[in-house]
Scaffold this motif. Structure first.
Motif, PDB file in Angstrom:
ATOM      1  N   VAL A 116       0.884  -1.120  -0.008  1.00  0.00           N
ATOM      2  CA  VAL A 116      -0.120  -0.106   0.055  1.00  0.00           C
ATOM      3  C   VAL A 116       0.714   1.093   0.161  1.00  0.00           C
ATOM      4  O   VAL A 116       0.633   2.219  -0.735  1.00  0.00           O
ATOM      5  CB  VAL A 116      -0.909   0.019   1.266  1.00  0.00           C
ATOM      6  CG1 VAL A 116      -1.878   1.261   1.250  1.00  0.00           C
ATOM      7  CG2 VAL A 116      -2.014  -1.282   1.123  1.00  0.00           C
ATOM      8  N   SER A 159      -3.518  -3.763  -3.681  1.00  0.00           N
ATOM      9  CA  SER A 159      -2.650  -3.146  -2.883  1.00  0.00           C
ATOM     10  C   SER A 159      -2.100  -1.888  -3.170  1.00  0.00           C
ATOM     11  O   SER A 159      -2.258  -0.623  -2.584  1.00  0.00           O
ATOM     12  CB  SER A 159      -1.450  -3.953  -2.034  1.00  0.00           C
ATOM     13  OG  SER A 159      -2.053  -4.962  -1.432  1.00  0.00           O
ATOM     14  N   TYR A 212      -4.992   0.696  -3.372  1.00  0.00           N
ATOM     15  CA  TYR A 212      -5.458   1.297  -2.250  1.00  0.00           C
ATOM     16  C   TYR A 212      -4.446   2.401  -1.666  1.00  0.00           C
ATOM     17  O   TYR A 212      -4.971   3.461  -1.357  1.00  0.00           O
ATOM     18  CB  TYR A 212      -5.001   0.345  -1.194  1.00  0.00           C
ATOM     19  CG  TYR A 212      -5.880  -1.060  -1.260  1.00  0.00           C
ATOM     20  CD1 TYR A 212      -7.214  -1.241  -1.779  1.00  0.00           C
ATOM     21  CD2 TYR A 212      -5.610  -2.237  -0.549  1.00  0.00           C
ATOM     22  CE1 TYR A 212      -8.001  -2.259  -2.113  1.00  0.00           C
ATOM     23  CE2 TYR A 212      -6.302  -3.471  -0.790  1.00  0.00           C
ATOM     24  CZ  TYR A 212      -7.412  -3.261  -1.462  1.00  0.00           C
ATOM     25  OH  TYR A 212      -8.042  -4.621  -1.495  1.00  0.00           O
ATOM     26  N   THR A 216      -5.488   6.326  -1.376  1.00  0.00           N
ATOM     27  CA  THR A 216      -5.328   7.325  -0.410  1.00  0.00           C
ATOM     28  C   THR A 216      -4.511   8.595  -0.526  1.00  0.00           C
ATOM     29  O   THR A 216      -5.054   9.530  -0.128  1.00  0.00           O
ATOM     30  CB  THR A 216      -4.359   6.318   0.651  1.00  0.00           C
ATOM     31  OG1 THR A 216      -5.125   5.140   0.939  1.00  0.00           O
ATOM     32  CG2 THR A 216      -4.321   7.029   2.187  1.00  0.00           C
ATOM     33  N   ARG A 244      -7.177  10.916  -2.443  1.00  0.00           N
ATOM     34  CA  ARG A 244      -7.987  11.350  -1.182  1.00  0.00           C
ATOM     35  C   ARG A 244      -7.532  12.435  -0.559  1.00  0.00           C
ATOM     36  O   ARG A 244      -8.214  13.421  -0.380  1.00  0.00           O
ATOM     37  CB  ARG A 244      -8.762  10.033  -0.393  1.00  0.00           C
ATOM     38  CG  ARG A 244      -9.795  10.917   0.594  1.00  0.00           C
ATOM     39  CD  ARG A 244     -10.394   9.857   1.176  1.00  0.00           C
ATOM     40  NE  ARG A 244      -9.583   8.678   1.935  1.00  0.00           N
ATOM     41  CZ  ARG A 244      -9.327   7.479   1.739  1.00  0.00           C
ATOM     42  NH1 ARG A 244     -10.051   6.990   0.720  1.00  0.00           N
ATOM     43  NH2 ARG A 244      -8.488   6.861   2.377  1.00  0.00           N
ATOM     44  N   GLU A 286     -10.842  -8.969  -0.591  1.00  0.00           N
ATOM     45  CA  GLU A 286     -12.160  -8.747   0.321  1.00  0.00           C
ATOM     46  C   GLU A 286     -12.168  -7.038   0.466  1.00  0.00           C
ATOM     47  O   GLU A 286     -13.312  -6.605   0.675  1.00  0.00           O
ATOM     48  CB  GLU A 286     -11.823  -9.580   1.640  1.00  0.00           C
ATOM     49  CG  GLU A 286     -13.277  -9.619   2.210  1.00  0.00           C
ATOM     50  CD  GLU A 286     -13.045 -10.071   3.685  1.00  0.00           C
ATOM     51  OE1 GLU A 286     -13.486 -10.593   4.480  1.00  0.00           O
ATOM     52  OE2 GLU A 286     -11.620 -10.044   4.372  1.00  0.00           O
ATOM     53  N   LEU A 287     -10.996  -6.421   0.726  1.00  0.00           N
ATOM     54  CA  LEU A 287     -11.031  -5.149   0.893  1.00  0.00           C
ATOM     55  C   LEU A 287     -11.323  -4.196  -0.091  1.00  0.00           C
ATOM     56  O   LEU A 287     -11.443  -3.014   0.053  1.00  0.00           O
ATOM     57  CB  LEU A 287      -9.797  -4.711   1.579  1.00  0.00           C
ATOM     58  CG  LEU A 287      -9.824  -5.617   2.915  1.00  0.00           C
ATOM     59  CD1 LEU A 287      -8.308  -6.135   3.218  1.00  0.00           C
ATOM     60  CD2 LEU A 287     -10.105  -4.578   4.092  1.00  0.00           C
ATOM     61  N   GLN A 338     -13.993  -3.870  -1.792  1.00  0.00           N
ATOM     62  CA  GLN A 338     -15.280  -3.716  -1.635  1.00  0.00           C
ATOM     63  C   GLN A 338     -15.579  -2.647  -0.693  1.00  0.00           C
ATOM     64  O   GLN A 338     -16.819  -2.015  -0.440  1.00  0.00           O
ATOM     65  CB  GLN A 338     -16.073  -4.700  -1.391  1.00  0.00           C
ATOM     66  CG  GLN A 338     -15.978  -6.089  -2.273  1.00  0.00           C
ATOM     67  CD  GLN A 338     -16.885  -6.861  -2.196  1.00  0.00           C
ATOM     68  OE1 GLN A 338     -18.104  -6.746  -2.071  1.00  0.00           O
ATOM     69  NE2 GLN A 338     -16.542  -8.220  -2.088  1.00  0.00           N
ATOM     70  N   ILE A 339     -14.452  -2.316   0.348  1.00  0.00           N
ATOM     71  CA  ILE A 339     -14.699  -1.442   1.426  1.00  0.00           C
ATOM     72  C   ILE A 339     -14.023  -0.169   1.310  1.00  0.00           C
ATOM     73  O   ILE A 339     -14.158   0.736   2.115  1.00  0.00           O
ATOM     74  CB  ILE A 339     -14.645  -2.221   2.761  1.00  0.00           C
ATOM     75  CG1 ILE A 339     -13.249  -2.765   2.664  1.00  0.00           C
ATOM     76  CG2 ILE A 339     -15.505  -3.397   2.829  1.00  0.00           C
ATOM     77  CD1 ILE A 339     -12.699  -2.791   4.379  1.00  0.00           C
ATOM     78  N   VAL A 340     -12.904   0.022   0.493  1.00  0.00           N
ATOM     79  CA  VAL A 340     -12.274   1.177   0.162  1.00  0.00           C
ATOM     80  C   VAL A 340     -13.330   2.093  -0.345  1.00  0.00           C
ATOM     81  O   VAL A 340     -14.234   1.865  -0.920  1.00  0.00           O
ATOM     82  CB  VAL A 340     -10.974   1.236  -0.459  1.00  0.00           C
ATOM     83  CG1 VAL A 340     -10.067   0.294   0.139  1.00  0.00           C
ATOM     84  CG2 VAL A 340     -11.154   0.553  -2.036  1.00  0.00           C
ATOM     85  N   THR A 341     -12.824   3.276  -0.235  1.00  0.00           N
ATOM     86  CA  THR A 341     -13.941   4.574  -0.723  1.00  0.00           C
ATOM     87  C   THR A 341     -13.047   5.352  -1.564  1.00  0.00           C
ATOM     88  O   THR A 341     -11.871   5.925  -1.546  1.00  0.00           O
ATOM     89  CB  THR A 341     -14.141   5.556   0.155  1.00  0.00           C
ATOM     90  OG1 THR A 341     -14.538   4.826   1.591  1.00  0.00           O
ATOM     91  CG2 THR A 341     -15.493   6.311  -0.081  1.00  0.00           C
ATOM     92  N   ARG A 352     -15.465   2.047  -3.764  1.00  0.00           N
ATOM     93  CA  ARG A 352     -15.062   0.737  -3.889  1.00  0.00           C
ATOM     94  C   ARG A 352     -14.291   0.722  -5.373  1.00  0.00           C
ATOM     95  O   ARG A 352     -14.538   1.419  -6.270  1.00  0.00           O
ATOM     96  CB  ARG A 352     -16.386   0.057  -3.989  1.00  0.00           C
ATOM     97  CG  ARG A 352     -16.976   0.172  -2.664  1.00  0.00           C
ATOM     98  CD  ARG A 352     -18.226  -0.210  -2.603  1.00  0.00           C
ATOM     99  NE  ARG A 352     -18.683  -1.583  -2.818  1.00  0.00           N
ATOM    100  CZ  ARG A 352     -19.680  -2.095  -3.637  1.00  0.00           C
ATOM    101  NH1 ARG A 352     -20.370  -1.328  -4.259  1.00  0.00           N
ATOM    102  NH2 ARG A 352     -19.957  -3.381  -3.907  1.00  0.00           N
TER     103      ARG A 352
END
Lengths: 327, 327
Positions: A218, A244, A247, A251, A254, A273-274, A276-279, A281
């Motif tokens: 990341v 990764s 992500y 970040t 943002r 899995e993740l 779907q949950i980062v913003t 998605r």
DNA sequence: TTGTAAGCGTTATCAA
DNA sequence: TTGATAACGCTTACAA
């Protein structure tokens, strides 16, 4: 508590006990007698002695570049499921991203004759790898990497990245790319080529400084996004070689008030899995990692038991998962 | 290619070769002769024969509940580092969250005398676990779980969760809790108690339906958040037993227009790499997972080599990491 | 259907 | 300092 004790107690020879334990070919009475004694004593045959005699270990070596990775743990999960069910155990070797240790483990496993087969989740393939592979006396299956001439199960990295780049280029004019080392054929070279070919097909030029090489983390994705956006503020898309990395890019964007996907689109590869949950998605490639692990395990099983009707090379399918990080 | 061949070629007895390979106690000339032959032939002693004779396997069994978990892979990383450096290899057993398979592997490892030691990352401890543990003839270290009377390395789950609850309760009046099965002492019972005691100390009542039991997944965290917010819309904080669960809660809240941390505060436990990249960044407990893995490995090393000056129980420190999901 | 005997490749004991 | 020799616990011809 060894086979001799059992034989004595059951009033038979140790050969008969051995037969009872293996082929069969023992009369009902003796069979019953032996069974009783074994139940009584809780005797378990020595693995080492059996191995020494037969040469079979019932162990498979699995070499991985790192343990702390979503895709790798999914592959290992697939492998263990199949292999444990088939009565094999797994000797895990973690190289910590040090390719020379891959060779070390390959040698270790075969020299010590500690395993009946090997699954190698390789990164790069040097000439030393080739010789080490050739010197293995046990079957080896390569997983998640394409190596011509060797049984392997790999992802369709070129097509997947090309397709996701196509998607991005429908609305982006100045895409950037964050990849990994080209020596890693699957994750490095093939994904990069997929991206570049997609660009070329549309006549889109990609400057050198709109591209960066990251590690599989990341943080590294963050830095690379920073470098590209610094050098090329007009960049309106970041195609990343792994989730990764994406992500990290997300970040960075943002934190600097750059909107995703309005200003910059972002994509990854892996569909952890993740994603779907980062913003927002993450749009990414879903690779069937767990299944590819199972496939590799089945392939190895076939090779080890000599049922060699298995295909030599499996290219897994994939799906583009369109989410909110692309327009 | 065995020790006899080498002995013949070097013009010595096989006992001398064996000594050369182990203790030493060989004259310079013979030593040189043997070395030359071994270099020439690339001879490697048979592991199985050595094991059969000495009873030492140089392998450690590691039993884990699942492979696809950030905290577990960090612990395994710590273990492999220490153990590989000490010349041990790792036999990995994945139970897929099936506690009965823990016992199965415990038995398998010891009965087959396949390992010199075991690290068990357990979940629950039944009476069967106790007997299986007692029957192991090799040292066992429990990792990430507290089991009285056994060597173990564990996190300070009670204090950590209590402290993070204290933090949340500075500004929240109606906290909810998403935990895991109480049978899991560390992640279930202790964390839950830490939360409840913190509430009790401040005279805060927590209704039954403001609490839920999740699995160790993002999806499960999502559902539990849904259940709690449905039953108790006034809930203004969700303390979660793991980061994954918190990710799910975060996702539910965002999708339903509930602001974090303004309307509802959210906390996790674990501090996975991803807790810094979710939105808002997650307040959580940093547990030193990798280090605890190394500690367990060192402890086992001490136990296996008989250098039993090691402490029997290590409680790891932790840090509260305050980020944007709390006020 | 069963038993005898010869290994598999080491290490450890004991004399020399 | 070295070399015979006896284990370690099992499988597998071969013979009975």
């Amino acid at each position: 508590m060894d086979i001799n004790t059992i034989a004595q107690m059951a009033g038979v020879s140790r050969a008969t006990v051995s037969r009872y334990l293996n082929d069969g070919y023992v009369s009902q009475e003796k069979r019953a007698a032996i069974k009783r004694v074994i139940d009584q004593t809780g005797y378990v045959p020595s693995r080492q002695a059996k191995t020494l005699r037969t040469g079979k270990t019932d162990v498979v070596g699995v070499i991985i570049p790192k343990i702390n990775s979503a895709s790798i743990s999914r592959m290992v999960a697939g492998i263990t499921r199949v292999l444990n069910d088939a009565g094999y155990q797994i000797l895990l070797a973690n190289t910590d991203n040090d390719a020379s240790r891959e060779i070390g483990f390959l040698r270790l496993f075969t020299e010590r004759r500690q395993v009946d087969g090997i699954i190698l989740m390789g990164t790069v393939f040097t000439p030393e790898h080739q010789t080490a592979l050739k010197e293995c006396r046990v079957p080896v299956v390569i997983l998640d990497q394409l190596l011509a001439g060797w049984p392997c199960v790999h992802q369709d990295d070129y097509a997947a990245t090309r397709e996701i780049a196509d998607l991005v280029l429908e609305t982006s004019k100045a895409p950037g790319y964050i990849g990994v080392l080209e020596e890693d054929v699957s994750a490095g070279e093939l994904r990069h080529r997929g991206f570049l070919d997609s660009c070329a097909a549309r006549g889109v030029d990609v400057a050198e400084d709109a591209q960066a090489v990251a590690e599989f983390t990341v943080d590294s994705g963050y830095s690379c996004a920073e470098a590209i956006m610094g050098a090329r503020p007009e960049t309106d898309a970041l195609v990343c070689a792994t989730d990764s990395i994406a992500y990290g890019a997300l970040t960075y964007l943002r934190e600097h008030g750059i909107r995703v996907p309005e200003d910059v689109q972002v994509t990854g590869v892996g569909d952890g899995e993740l994603s779907q949950i980062v913003t927002p998605r993450l749009t990414t490639v879903h690779h069937h990692y767990k299944t590819s692990g199972s496939e590799a395990a089945k392939m190895l099983l076939g090779l080890m038991t000599g049922t060699d009707t298995v295909p030599r090379e499996i290219k897994m399918g994939y799906e583009i998962v369109k989410r909110a990080s692309t327009r």
